[in-house]
Enzyme design. Structure first.
Site, PDB file in Angstrom:
ATOM      1  N   ASN A 115      61.414  27.739  58.387  1.00  9.44           N
ATOM      2  CA  ASN A 115      60.488  26.706  57.904  1.00  9.44           C
ATOM      3  C   ASN A 115      59.174  26.702  58.685  1.00  9.44           C
ATOM      4  O   ASN A 115      58.090  26.616  58.091  1.00  9.44           O
ATOM      5  CB  ASN A 115      61.158  25.331  57.952  1.00  9.44           C
ATOM      6  CG  ASN A 115      62.354  25.253  57.009  1.00  9.44           C
ATOM      7  OD1 ASN A 115      62.529  26.134  56.159  1.00  9.44           O
ATOM      8  ND2 ASN A 115      63.173  24.226  57.157  1.00  9.44           N
ATOM      9  N   THR A 160      16.780  20.466  30.607  1.00  9.59           N
ATOM     10  CA  THR A 160      17.838  19.456  30.652  1.00  9.59           C
ATOM     11  C   THR A 160      18.406  19.451  29.239  1.00  9.59           C
ATOM     12  O   THR A 160      17.662  19.663  28.270  1.00  9.59           O
ATOM     13  CB  THR A 160      17.314  18.057  31.025  1.00  9.59           C
ATOM     14  OG1 THR A 160      16.355  17.647  30.049  1.00  9.59           O
ATOM     15  CG2 THR A 160      16.638  18.038  32.405  1.00  9.59           C
ATOM     16  N   HIS A 161      19.688  19.266  29.110  1.00 13.03           N
ATOM     17  CA  HIS A 161      20.372  19.363  27.801  1.00 13.03           C
ATOM     18  C   HIS A 161      20.143  20.739  27.164  1.00 13.03           C
ATOM     19  O   HIS A 161      20.223  20.868  25.947  1.00 13.03           O
ATOM     20  CB  HIS A 161      19.899  18.281  26.825  1.00 13.03           C
ATOM     21  CG  HIS A 161      19.764  16.920  27.420  1.00 13.03           C
ATOM     22  ND1 HIS A 161      20.757  15.965  27.359  1.00 13.03           N
ATOM     23  CD2 HIS A 161      18.747  16.348  28.131  1.00 13.03           C
ATOM     24  CE1 HIS A 161      20.358  14.861  27.980  1.00 13.03           C
ATOM     25  NE2 HIS A 161      19.149  15.070  28.465  1.00 13.03           N
ATOM     26  N   SER A 282      29.678  48.237  23.307  1.00 17.40           N
ATOM     27  CA  SER A 282      30.610  47.947  22.222  1.00 17.40           C
ATOM     28  C   SER A 282      31.038  49.253  21.583  1.00 17.40           C
ATOM     29  O   SER A 282      30.249  50.192  21.470  1.00 17.40           O
ATOM     30  CB  SER A 282      29.924  47.058  21.177  1.00 17.40           C
ATOM     31  OG  SER A 282      30.568  47.193  19.929  1.00 17.40           O
ATOM     32  N   LYS A 288      24.725  47.236  21.553  1.00 16.64           N
ATOM     33  CA  LYS A 288      25.217  46.170  22.410  1.00 16.64           C
ATOM     34  C   LYS A 288      25.272  46.546  23.889  1.00 16.64           C
ATOM     35  O   LYS A 288      25.623  47.646  24.261  1.00 16.64           O
ATOM     36  CB  LYS A 288      26.637  45.754  21.971  1.00 16.64           C
ATOM     37  CG  LYS A 288      26.669  45.054  20.628  1.00 16.64           C
ATOM     38  CD  LYS A 288      26.232  43.611  20.703  1.00 16.64           C
ATOM     39  CE  LYS A 288      27.188  42.755  21.449  1.00 16.64           C
ATOM     40  NZ  LYS A 288      28.072  41.935  20.645  1.00 16.64           N
ATOM     41  N   ASN A 290      26.943  44.217  26.832  1.00 18.69           N
ATOM     42  CA  ASN A 290      27.585  42.914  27.001  1.00 18.69           C
ATOM     43  C   ASN A 290      27.707  42.509  28.471  1.00 18.69           C
ATOM     44  O   ASN A 290      28.003  43.345  29.315  1.00 18.69           O
ATOM     45  CB  ASN A 290      28.972  42.934  26.362  1.00 18.69           C
ATOM     46  CG  ASN A 290      28.908  43.122  24.859  1.00 18.69           C
ATOM     47  OD1 ASN A 290      27.989  42.629  24.217  1.00 18.69           O
ATOM     48  ND2 ASN A 290      29.871  43.843  24.320  1.00 18.69           N
ATOM     49  N   GLU A 295      31.009  36.939  31.989  1.00 14.38           N
ATOM     50  CA  GLU A 295      31.993  36.196  31.185  1.00 14.38           C
ATOM     51  C   GLU A 295      33.308  36.062  31.931  1.00 14.38           C
ATOM     52  O   GLU A 295      33.961  35.010  31.891  1.00 14.38           O
ATOM     53  CB  GLU A 295      32.219  36.916  29.850  1.00 14.38           C
ATOM     54  CG  GLU A 295      30.978  36.933  28.974  1.00 14.38           C
ATOM     55  CD  GLU A 295      31.152  37.921  27.818  1.00 14.38           C
ATOM     56  OE1 GLU A 295      31.728  37.512  26.803  1.00 14.38           O
ATOM     57  OE2 GLU A 295      30.728  39.071  27.937  1.00 14.38           O
ATOM     58  N   TYR A 322      60.916  20.216  54.602  1.00 11.15           N
ATOM     59  CA  TYR A 322      60.812  21.399  53.749  1.00 11.15           C
ATOM     60  C   TYR A 322      61.747  21.284  52.545  1.00 11.15           C
ATOM     61  O   TYR A 322      62.881  20.817  52.660  1.00 11.15           O
ATOM     62  CB  TYR A 322      61.174  22.665  54.550  1.00 11.15           C
ATOM     63  CG  TYR A 322      61.163  23.937  53.711  1.00 11.15           C
ATOM     64  CD1 TYR A 322      59.992  24.654  53.536  1.00 11.15           C
ATOM     65  CD2 TYR A 322      62.322  24.387  53.072  1.00 11.15           C
ATOM     66  CE1 TYR A 322      59.970  25.803  52.754  1.00 11.15           C
ATOM     67  CE2 TYR A 322      62.305  25.536  52.294  1.00 11.15           C
ATOM     68  CZ  TYR A 322      61.132  26.231  52.132  1.00 11.15           C
ATOM     69  OH  TYR A 322      61.113  27.362  51.359  1.00 11.15           O
ATOM     70  N   GLN A 327      58.279  27.245  48.248  1.00 13.88           N
ATOM     71  CA  GLN A 327      58.154  28.702  48.113  1.00 13.88           C
ATOM     72  C   GLN A 327      57.211  29.056  46.956  1.00 13.88           C
ATOM     73  O   GLN A 327      56.664  30.157  46.908  1.00 13.88           O
ATOM     74  CB  GLN A 327      59.552  29.303  47.881  1.00 13.88           C
ATOM     75  CG  GLN A 327      59.574  30.786  47.712  1.00 13.88           C
ATOM     76  CD  GLN A 327      60.993  31.329  47.792  1.00 13.88           C
ATOM     77  OE1 GLN A 327      61.607  31.340  48.865  1.00 13.88           O
ATOM     78  NE2 GLN A 327      61.533  31.756  46.666  1.00 13.88           N
ATOM     79  N   LYS A 330      52.957  30.229  47.261  1.00  9.03           N
ATOM     80  CA  LYS A 330      52.242  31.464  47.621  1.00  9.03           C
ATOM     81  C   LYS A 330      51.578  32.183  46.464  1.00  9.03           C
ATOM     82  O   LYS A 330      50.405  32.567  46.552  1.00  9.03           O
ATOM     83  CB  LYS A 330      53.188  32.404  48.377  1.00  9.03           C
ATOM     84  CG  LYS A 330      53.407  31.962  49.813  1.00  9.03           C
ATOM     85  CD  LYS A 330      54.588  32.644  50.429  1.00  9.03           C
ATOM     86  CE  LYS A 330      55.410  31.673  51.246  1.00  9.03           C
ATOM     87  NZ  LYS A 330      56.145  30.655  50.470  1.00  9.03           N
TER      88      LYS A 330
HETATM   89  N1  ARG Z   1      61.018  32.119  51.441  1.00  9.00           N
HETATM   90  C1  ARG Z   1      60.909  30.796  51.939  1.00  9.00           C
HETATM   91  C2  ARG Z   1      59.552  30.190  51.507  1.00  9.00           C
HETATM   92  O1  ARG Z   1      58.699  30.929  51.153  1.00  9.00           O
HETATM   93  C3  ARG Z   1      60.989  30.768  53.430  1.00  9.00           C
HETATM   94  C4  ARG Z   1      61.513  29.490  54.010  1.00  9.00           C
HETATM   95  C5  ARG Z   1      62.930  29.285  53.652  1.00  9.00           C
HETATM   96  N2  ARG Z   1      63.489  28.168  54.322  1.00  9.00           N
HETATM   97  C6  ARG Z   1      64.666  27.690  53.990  1.00  9.00           C
HETATM   98  N3  ARG Z   1      65.063  26.633  54.667  1.00  9.00           N
HETATM   99  N4  ARG Z   1      65.383  28.182  53.015  1.00  9.00           N
HETATM  100  O2  ARG Z   1      59.350  29.009  51.519  1.00  9.00           O
END
Ligand code: ARG
Length: 462
Positions: A115, A160-161, A282, A288, A290, A295, A322, A327, A330
């Site tokens: 954790n 403006t606008h 294009s 064209k 682009n 975009e 936790y 998880q 990420k």
């Molecule tokens: N893979 C877990 C995460 O990204 C790591 C921490 C896991 N902790 C646990 N008490 N199971 O959060």
């Protein structure tokens, strides 16, 4: 890699291994392997601290620290075999370390938990991205300043606008983005200063009974101090949210300029020509060119803001400390970071390469009765008219020009006098776009003299 059916890291109380679906929903190794370098840096700092505090022998700690470098080089060279059964980067690294150095590997996890480990790794990763964002923004600011300097006194319509409002200078318009990006830059700096506290040593949630030195690991990893509350240290994802919030605002700014580039590069505007390097053709329409990069930058805000919302939703219902929900932090942050860096780099390239079409800008600056406000201001100044009356007189003159299909400077003095008899020939001085912008000398105004001051200030700051 482990061949046991029950997990070697926590299999003690388990009689059977996980279902295949359980493994699929549980494993994060598919993406958190991006934090390998951070994980190994954190573990090396932890091992060194365990030796310094006498919790591990120097020889065990040395074996661990050396072994971790071997693991890192395997990962970097692509020979490391990641295992979903080992869930995440933390357990993959530790299991491989055991294969390489044997028994001492099992002592590395003393006084810590996954954790605090994952919180530390992720913070280190986000901190690197903040630094990359700051670099990218600074480079883009330089590109905008260079554009501003090249065309500090070129005139263009201000809107403006998206309706013609008053003439402004090209330099002024470019410098508006410099201000926005300057705030973005300090937002990332602020977030960095606030997040730079080490979670390592918070352990699972309550701290540890081992005599660890959190100050030492914090220092080794470049943190300003250890986080003061172990529950908060493992449960906090504010740092990731601040990164996403700052990224969202920055991406929104990029998107606004991208939208302007899409409009400006059209045949109807012709304000800018984008380089071939940042355009596509294009497959059916040979004429064209682009503005695809613009975009796509305009669209990136969608996924970055989506990541911000997604992580807020993940976090909002979690009791301390936790939960495995975390998880899911990420992938959102990885995707947002990748796309922000790409958008910053692409925008920098486009801004550097683009050519402002000075003649089209100037022609557009004078159309659409853009100097009507200058005329009204002249009536106030020269004839001491109340502004509301001057507004009315000017409105009548605009209507007259409109009905004749001409612009304000094309009216004759007699035309002017027919609306208000006190108007003199001096009025024509303020109807030209160059005089108009030159007169806007108030602080922060569009006059070339003011714009050059801002350019100088920014060049000094960078
Ligand atoms: N893979 C877990 C995460 O990204 C790591 C921490 C896991 N902790 C646990 N008490 N199971 O959060």
């Amino acid at each position: 890699m482990t061949k046991d059916t029950s997990n070697q890291m926590w299999g003690g109380r388990f009689a059977a291994g996980p279902d295949a679906i359980m493994e699929a929903i549980n494993a994060s190794i598919g993406y958190d392997q991006r934090m390998a370098a951070q994980d190994i840096a954190g573990s090396r700092a932890h091992a060194a601290m365990l030796a310094k505090t006498g919790i591990l022998t120097d020889s065990d700690a040395e074996a661990i620290r050396e072994g971790l470098l071997t693991v890192l080089s395997e990962i970097e060279s692509g020979t490391f075999e990641f295992s979903a059964a080992l869930e995440d980067i933390h357990m993959n690294v530790e299991a491989r370390l055991k294969e390489i150095i044997g028994e001492p590997a099992g002592r590395l996890h003393t006084g810590r938990s996954r954790n605090d480990q994952v919180a530390t790794d992720f913070k280190l990763w986000v901190r690197d991205q903040i630094d990359a964002a700051i670099q990218g923004i600074a480079a883009l600011i330089r590109a905008f300043v260079a554009q501003a300097e090249a065309g500090a006194e070129w005139v263009m319509p201000g809107f403006t606008h998206l309706q013609t409002a008053q003439p402004v200078t090209w330099g002024h318009h470019m410098m508006a983005y410099v201000e926005m990006l300057g705030r973005d830059l300090t937002r990332f700096q602020d977030a960095r200063a606030r997040m730079n506290e080490s979670p390592l040593g918070a352990a699972a949630l309550a701290g540890t009974s081992f005599g660890i030195d959190r100050q030492m690991t914090a220092e080794t990893l470049g943190f300003d101090r250890p986080a003061a509350n172990s529950l908060d240290a493992v449960a906090d994802r504010d740092f990731a949210l601040e990164f996403l919030a700052a990224s969202s605002i920055c991406a929104m700014h990029l998107s606004r300029f991208a939208e302007e580039l899409v409009i400006w590069s059209s045949a109807q505007f012709r304000f800018v020509t984008l380089s071939d390097r940042f355009s596509t053709g294009s497959s059916i329409m040979p004429q064209k060119k682009n503005p695809d990069a613009a975009e796509l930058i305009r669209a990136k805000i969608g996924r970055i803001f989506g990541a911000n919302t997604a992580l807020l939703m993940v976090m909002k219902g979690l009791p301390l400390a936790y939960s495995k929900d975390m998880q899911e932090d990420k992938e959102q942050v990885f995707d947002a970071a990748d796309n922000l860096m790409l958008a910053l780099a692409a925008m920098e390239g486009m801004v550097k390469d683009m050519t402002a079409n000075r003649d089209s800008l100037e022609a557009a600056a004078g159309s659409g009765f853009s100097t009507a406000t200058d005329l009204a201001d002249w009536l106030v100044r020269a004839l001491n008219m109340p502004f509301r009356d001057a507004h009315h007189v000017t409105g009548s003159l605009v209507a007259m020009a409109e009905s004749r299909g001409c612009d304000l400077p094309d009216l004759t003095l007699e035309d002017m006098k027919s609306v208000h008899e006190a108007i003199t020939t001096d009025v024509f001085d303020v109807l030209g776009v160059h005089n108009s912008v030159a007169s806007r000398l108030s602080y922060g105004g569009t006059a070339p003299a003011r714009v050059r001051e801002q350019i100088a200030r920014w060049k000094e700051a960078l």
